[in-house]
Design a protein around this motif. Sequence first.
Motif, PDB file in Angstrom:
ATOM      1  N   GLU A 182       0.538  -1.258   0.243  1.00 48.51           N
ATOM      2  CA  GLU A 182       0.109  -0.304  -0.370  1.00 48.51           C
ATOM      3  C   GLU A 182       0.806   1.004  -0.013  1.00 48.51           C
ATOM      4  O   GLU A 182       0.449   1.984  -0.465  1.00 48.51           O
ATOM      5  N   ALA A 183       1.579   0.795   0.501  1.00 46.38           N
ATOM      6  CA  ALA A 183       2.862   2.245   0.839  1.00 46.38           C
ATOM      7  C   ALA A 183       3.340   2.483  -1.128  1.00 46.38           C
ATOM      8  O   ALA A 183       3.590   3.612  -1.013  1.00 46.38           O
ATOM      9  N   VAL A 184       3.914   1.702  -1.486  1.00 42.24           N
ATOM     10  CA  VAL A 184       4.199   2.036  -3.041  1.00 42.24           C
ATOM     11  C   VAL A 184       3.238   2.137  -3.943  1.00 42.24           C
ATOM     12  O   VAL A 184       3.011   2.626  -4.385  1.00 42.24           O
ATOM     13  N   THR A 185       1.878   1.742  -3.612  1.00 41.44           N
ATOM     14  CA  THR A 185       0.975   2.069  -4.576  1.00 41.44           C
ATOM     15  C   THR A 185       0.142   3.561  -4.225  1.00 41.44           C
ATOM     16  O   THR A 185       0.336   4.592  -4.982  1.00 41.44           O
ATOM     17  N   GLY A 186       1.087   3.875  -2.902  1.00 38.94           N
ATOM     18  CA  GLY A 186       0.551   5.867  -2.636  1.00 38.94           C
ATOM     19  C   GLY A 186       1.134   5.885  -3.274  1.00 38.94           C
ATOM     20  O   GLY A 186       0.927   7.548  -3.828  1.00 38.94           O
ATOM     21  N   GLU A 187       2.753   5.812  -3.446  1.00 46.44           N
ATOM     22  CA  GLU A 187       3.465   6.469  -3.828  1.00 46.44           C
ATOM     23  C   GLU A 187       3.557   6.832  -5.848  1.00 46.44           C
ATOM     24  O   GLU A 187       3.544   7.545  -6.317  1.00 46.44           O
ATOM     25  N   VAL A 188       2.738   5.826  -5.796  1.00 47.62           N
ATOM     26  CA  VAL A 188       2.630   6.168  -7.140  1.00 47.62           C
ATOM     27  C   VAL A 188       0.676   7.240  -7.710  1.00 47.62           C
ATOM     28  O   VAL A 188       1.082   8.019  -8.094  1.00 47.62           O
ATOM     29  N   LEU A 189       0.151   6.824  -6.777  1.00 45.67           N
ATOM     30  CA  LEU A 189      -1.382   7.150  -6.707  1.00 45.67           C
ATOM     31  C   LEU A 189      -1.021   8.283  -6.481  1.00 45.67           C
ATOM     32  O   LEU A 189      -2.302   9.420  -7.302  1.00 45.67           O
ATOM     33  N   PHE A 190      -0.621   9.192  -5.399  1.00 42.79           N
ATOM     34  CA  PHE A 190      -0.569  10.119  -5.079  1.00 42.79           C
ATOM     35  C   PHE A 190       0.194  11.262  -5.871  1.00 42.79           C
ATOM     36  O   PHE A 190      -0.287  12.286  -5.680  1.00 42.79           O
ATOM     37  N   ARG A 191       0.989  11.042  -6.708  1.00 42.66           N
ATOM     38  CA  ARG A 191       1.161  12.044  -7.804  1.00 42.66           C
ATOM     39  C   ARG A 191       0.320  11.564  -9.403  1.00 42.66           C
ATOM     40  O   ARG A 191       0.768  11.991  -9.945  1.00 42.66           O
ATOM     41  N   LEU A 192      -0.356  11.489  -8.916  1.00 43.97           N
ATOM     42  CA  LEU A 192      -0.915  11.272 -10.629  1.00 43.97           C
ATOM     43  C   LEU A 192      -1.866  12.936  -9.919  1.00 43.97           C
ATOM     44  O   LEU A 192      -2.282  13.553  -9.059  1.00 43.97           O
ATOM     45  N   PRO A 193      -1.811  14.051 -11.450  1.00 40.83           N
ATOM     46  CA  PRO A 193      -2.106  15.688 -11.545  1.00 40.83           C
ATOM     47  C   PRO A 193      -3.715  15.282 -10.760  1.00 40.83           C
ATOM     48  O   PRO A 193      -4.199  15.338 -12.021  1.00 40.83           O
ATOM     49  N   PRO A 194      -4.083  16.204  -9.831  1.00 40.23           N
ATOM     50  CA  PRO A 194      -5.560  16.564  -9.660  1.00 40.23           C
ATOM     51  C   PRO A 194      -5.878  17.592 -10.888  1.00 40.23           C
ATOM     52  O   PRO A 194      -6.971  17.530 -11.131  1.00 40.23           O
ATOM     53  N   ASP A 195      -5.270  18.265 -11.590  1.00 42.48           N
ATOM     54  CA  ASP A 195      -6.105  18.610 -12.947  1.00 42.48           C
ATOM     55  C   ASP A 195      -6.012  18.148 -14.113  1.00 42.48           C
ATOM     56  O   ASP A 195      -6.747  18.664 -14.399  1.00 42.48           O
ATOM     57  N   GLN A 196      -5.774  16.526 -13.635  1.00 41.64           N
ATOM     58  CA  GLN A 196      -6.338  15.040 -15.462  1.00 41.64           C
ATOM     59  C   GLN A 196      -6.821  14.432 -14.226  1.00 41.64           C
ATOM     60  O   GLN A 196      -6.555  13.661 -14.323  1.00 41.64           O
ATOM     61  N   PRO A 197      -8.511  14.600 -14.093  1.00 43.47           N
ATOM     62  CA  PRO A 197      -8.999  13.331 -13.537  1.00 43.47           C
ATOM     63  C   PRO A 197      -9.091  12.157 -14.266  1.00 43.47           C
ATOM     64  O   PRO A 197      -8.991  11.376 -13.726  1.00 43.47           O
ATOM     65  N   ALA A 198      -9.144  12.071 -15.587  1.00 42.55           N
ATOM     66  CA  ALA A 198      -9.103  11.116 -16.236  1.00 42.55           C
ATOM     67  C   ALA A 198      -7.529  10.501 -15.782  1.00 42.55           C
ATOM     68  O   ALA A 198      -7.657   8.936 -15.999  1.00 42.55           O
ATOM     69  N   CYS A 199      -7.283  10.312 -15.418  1.00 46.17           N
ATOM     70  CA  CYS A 199      -6.035  10.134 -14.527  1.00 46.17           C
ATOM     71  C   CYS A 199      -6.269   9.081 -13.392  1.00 46.17           C
ATOM     72  O   CYS A 199      -5.960   7.769 -13.096  1.00 46.17           O
ATOM     73  N   LEU A 200      -7.050   9.781 -12.643  1.00 49.04           N
ATOM     74  CA  LEU A 200      -8.054   9.094 -11.304  1.00 49.04           C
ATOM     75  C   LEU A 200      -8.502   7.810 -12.036  1.00 49.04           C
ATOM     76  O   LEU A 200      -8.729   6.685 -11.755  1.00 49.04           O
ATOM     77  N   PHE A 201      -9.485   8.227 -13.189  1.00 50.22           N
ATOM     78  CA  PHE A 201     -10.255   6.888 -13.577  1.00 50.22           C
ATOM     79  C   PHE A 201      -9.777   6.172 -14.329  1.00 50.22           C
ATOM     80  O   PHE A 201     -10.108   5.038 -14.106  1.00 50.22           O
ATOM     81  N   ARG A 202      -8.533   6.135 -15.272  1.00 58.59           N
ATOM     82  CA  ARG A 202      -7.982   5.281 -15.473  1.00 58.59           C
ATOM     83  C   ARG A 202      -7.383   4.207 -14.650  1.00 58.59           C
ATOM     84  O   ARG A 202      -7.319   3.081 -14.582  1.00 58.59           O
ATOM     85  N   ALA A 203      -6.717   4.882 -13.597  1.00 59.19           N
ATOM     86  CA  ALA A 203      -6.025   3.867 -12.723  1.00 59.19           C
ATOM     87  C   ALA A 203      -6.704   3.462 -11.455  1.00 59.19           C
ATOM     88  O   ALA A 203      -7.067   2.137 -11.452  1.00 59.19           O
ATOM     89  N   ALA A 204      -8.004   3.708 -11.666  1.00 55.50           N
ATOM     90  CA  ALA A 204      -9.501   3.290 -10.704  1.00 55.50           C
ATOM     91  C   ALA A 204     -10.289   2.410 -11.651  1.00 55.50           C
ATOM     92  O   ALA A 204     -10.660   0.841 -10.945  1.00 55.50           O
ATOM     93  N   ALA A 205      -9.645   1.768 -12.951  1.00 52.23           N
ATOM     94  CA  ALA A 205     -10.159   0.962 -13.215  1.00 52.23           C
ATOM     95  C   ALA A 205      -9.449  -0.525 -14.028  1.00 52.23           C
ATOM     96  O   ALA A 205      -9.746  -1.017 -14.408  1.00 52.23           O
TER      97      ALA A 205
END
Length: 423
Positions: free
Chosen positions: A16-39
Amino acid sequence: MEAPGEKAAQGPVLTEAVTGEVLFRLPPDQPACLFRAAAVCQAWRAFLTSPDNVRTYRGFHTAPPVLGFLQNTGRSDEPFPRFVTTAAPSPPLHHHPEFDCEFWLALDCRHGRVLFHTNFPLGLIVWSPVTGDYQVLPEEPIQLDPPDPPYSDFAGAVLCAVDGCDHLDCPPQGPFRVVFAATSYENVDVVSTWAILYSSETGAWTEPSTVHPGAVMNSPGVTSIMGPSLLAGDALYFTLDLLNNRTVLRYDLGGGALTVMDPPPLVRRDTFLVTGEGGGLGVAAVEGYSLRLWSWEAAAGWALRRVIDLEMSIPFTIGAPITQLKVIGFAEMSGTIFVSANGIISSVQLRSGRVSKFSRTPNSYTIFPFEIFYTLGTSLTCFSALLIMFSICDRPFLVLVVENKLVLFILAARGNLIRLVIC
């Protein structure tokens, strides 16, 4: 080589710590990155929708992104502000307030709320684009007889009033404050400027604080917005156009005092309030093809602190007669200045100096940036992830609910059917 019947060894599992290091760096002004990661998988979707991780993600980025803006149209056939989203996919926001009014103007946008000034009926309304809820403020600061506004220049500000809030996730139903400022003609020659504060916790307005800054540019009976406010420390700042210059008004949120400050060093009407050095008061303006930034210092007054060259960064034709560079907006939390040139809005990050294309606009009117984090919910993630997949899928597809699960069927090459469980 694997022995018969032996399963292939699984690769290393991300902690979970390594996952956070990756996912926390997704740019907040590009929500599509969050959705792709969630999928990607259920584990990542659960990680991105966890309330604790959401708070950590917001704290990691320190400031909410600009996901859209409001802009007054200035057109009689479109008497309402435009709400323009700039993120993809578009945030699940209410783009149009649902209240009965013939005409309204946006005065401010801050901490997830929007402040409107309305005509017919005359008043002030606070609206949440997140929930769609709105609140009509009491009538005390605006006299309804006569029905026209009894003032010329006016401005307003709305801000969160939750104790200890870091404004990364202001609760839509939490308390708020509104400051309304305006100029009134006491007689033909005497102009007074006043400010008054409303608290949603008390449901009442304070007594007005009044100053006499001098003759204003507008004549009696002509109304106009003074410009967006700036929140810096425990004070709100407004600009006011006098006959000879543009001055700055300071409203003390703690004591309720309104004061007139020395005008900025430029005798012009397009200086824009921004955050200065050390988080204090600053102004910005374009001179030639350069963005100049001044900061207010208590001991020395106004001081030029920074010059950002825009000539090679903003798309426009140098020397073209229609070229007009103008500061039209500022996002306080992210420290972003917005400059328009020939219908294109560019953003200038104060921290990095990075200039990038932001959006388009049919005019050079002021914009009110909407700063908020895009929050993923379980059902929202599922359907938004589907939208992302649809945008990159060039094959026929079908969506069905199978055993209470959302399943995507894609017709692949050679007639093969791919079954993908989304959520």
